[in-house]
Write an enzyme that holds these catalytic residues in place. Structure first.
Site: not given
Length: 525
Positions: A240, A274
């Site tokens: 990720e 993110c």
């Protein structure tokens, strides 16, 4: 006018935070220590497999109770290591963990249980199952931006699936001793987990000892290095990585609410998420009006850490990330961008960076192409939905996005057109707020999924099981091959894959003929 700086009292609290930050020291683990850790965990994982999913879920209940009872102390530790505002620590970290743990322990049994699946009519009389097995000993490498949330969500998910866990926190936000303290409430989890502190040097050593799977959350650059290292040993990896998330605003929105969503989406956790809003794409029909309200709304925000829940935005966590933000802004200004609000640090020592709004953005700027990971929102007008989708899809990242419009059909159409792992419609950063939804990206935002059913299954590998009865029968497809068998198999293919109302009758007739031929062959052997 700039956002509100810390008050005198808040400055005193900030100084305390800086003193505590300086006390963070990390000692790299030795080769012998790492080998010993793997030996212990590989042994304990065999013990862990003797416990059912329901028994492991009961241990997660203990963790949930401990976090609830100690949430204030946990928030303090998070704020100390990260510089977050206290509310960010409580909501994004503590509440997020409790949400995910509660969902996982409630759903783990049905997700991980032995599952019966259909068996084709050509294999009549047999039964088929899928069994989820733990990988064994997994390595989890966590980032510095959400050190508690990612640690506890991944550790407990891996544990529920039956794995032993090596957890390496970021050296920048190690939360030294906190994860061990919490997990000690469950003796079974405690013996299945080892926390190993250190930098990337330690991470390399951990990979060299060949964990059964690696889970990494962090920058794309580091993710590529881990993937390259793991490929030497054919170790599966879930990544990720970074994002350059867009928020798309159509003219039919409630501007006040959408402005509030944009500010929170771009500035929560000082933009160090993110999925932070980094590109705010506003339809040209409302661009000026929207920017005016956005600029007004950013002014009252309070920037501080060490607060009592009354600060909006905390400090940036690392010096190197602060420097990246500065460099991107300098590059953008040099290439013609305009700073509408913010744009300079008012407290270098405390790593505070004011919320910054930037317009006149163009694709050649780093601010447009690269992940910023700071409290900076780039403002872009658009007037053509299809053209916007094309431009967004040309970005190297594809983590998530948000689309704002009263026209849900239009929003869903654009959601389908853009290449990202998740889309929130008329809200922001909310897909990760639902523990049932998988989280992960495409392109250079990585691959694999965390959270939800897919997230739990990521900690397991599927084993296919087919059960037949013990008998004296020889399978038609076994040796010996004969011309008669070949012709019967041709008939079988025609019957199986040609629609017909008498298909079952034809299939039974062909199947019986094959069975008879197989048993005749057996008698001739």
């Amino acid at each position: 006018m700039s956002p509100k700086p810390p008050s005198q009292q808040q400055t005193h609290q900030t100084d305390d935070y800086l003193k505590l930050r300086k006390s963070i020291t990390i000692q790299e683990a030795s080769d012998s220590q790492i080998k010993k850790i793997y030996q212990i965990l590989r042994s304990s994982q065999k013990d862990l497999q003797q416990f059912s999913v329901s028994q492991r879920a009961a241990e997660i209940d203990k963790i949930i109770g401990y976090i609830k009872a100690n949430k204030e102390a946990i928030c303090t530790r998070i704020v100390t290591d990260t510089g977050k505002s206290r509310t960010d620590a409580l909501v994004s970290e503590v509440l997020g963990v409790l949400d995910n743990l509660h969902w996982n322990k409630a759903n783990a049994h049905k997700i991980l249980k032995l599952r019966k699946v259909s068996t084709p009519i050509s294999l009549l009389g047999k039964k088929s199952y899928i069994q989820q097995e733990p990988y064994g000993t997994v390595l989890i490498i966590a980032p510095w931006n959400y050190p508690f949330h990612i640690a506890m969500t991944f550790i407990t998910g891996a544990f529920l699936a039956g794995n032993s866990i090596i957890f390496k926190p970021s050296e920048h936000t190690p939360l030294t001793g906190l994860i061990e303290e919490i997990c000690a409430i469950s003796p079974l989890l405690k013996q299945s987990l080892k926390v190993v502190y250190g930098s990337g040097v330690t991470a390399e050593k951990l990979i060299d000892e060949k964990p059964n799977k690696i889970f990494f959350t962090g920058s794309t650059r580091t993710g590529k290095a881990i993937l390259k290292k793991a490929s030497q040993y054919i170790i599966p990896v879930d990544l990720e990585l970074g994002g350059k998330d867009a928020m798309v605003v159509f003219p039919d929105v409630d501007i006040k609410r959408t402005v509030a969503g944009a500010l929170w989406g771009g500035l929560t956790n000082a933009g160090q998420s993110c999925t932070s809003v980094e590109l705010l794409c506003i339809h040209k029909d409302i661009f000026e009006q929207f920017i005016e309200q956005l600029t007004t709304a950013v002014q009252p925000l309070v920037i501080n850490t060490g607060d009592q829940g009354d600060a909006d935005i905390g400090a940036m966590t690392t010096d190197f990330q602060l420097e990246i933000v500065k460099q991107q802004l300098d590059d953008a200004i040099e290439k013609g961008a305009t700073i509408i609000a913010g744009g300079n640090t008012f407290n270098e020592k405390g790593r505070f960076f004011p919320p910054t709004l930037v317009s006149n953005i163009s694709p050649e700027m780093k601010l447009y192409q690269e992940e910023t990971f700071g409290p900076v929102i780039a403002l872009l007008p658009f007037d053509d939905e299809k053209q916007l989708a094309t431009e967004l899809n040309q970005l190297p990242y594809g983590l998530s996005a948000s689309i704002w419009s009263r026209d849900i059909d239009r929003a869903r159409r654009l959601a389908n057109a853009i290449q990202v792992g998740a889309v929130s419609i008329n809200n922001v950063m909310l897909t990760e707020g639902n523990p049932a939804l998988p989280f992960g990206g495409v392109k250079q935002s990585g691959f694999g999924r965390a959270k939800g059913k897919e997230g739990l299954l990521a900690f397991t590998r599927s084993k296919s099981i087919l059960i037949d009865k013990q008998s004296s029968k020889i399978e038609p497809n076994w040796f010996p091959y004969t011309r008669q068998k070949y012709q019967l198999f041709q008939q079988l293919i025609d019957v199986l894959f040609t629609p017909s109302w008498i298909k079952l009758i034809k299939l039974a007739k062909t199947g019986l003929a094959l069975e008879k031929e197989a048993q005749r062959d057996r008698g001739n052997q």
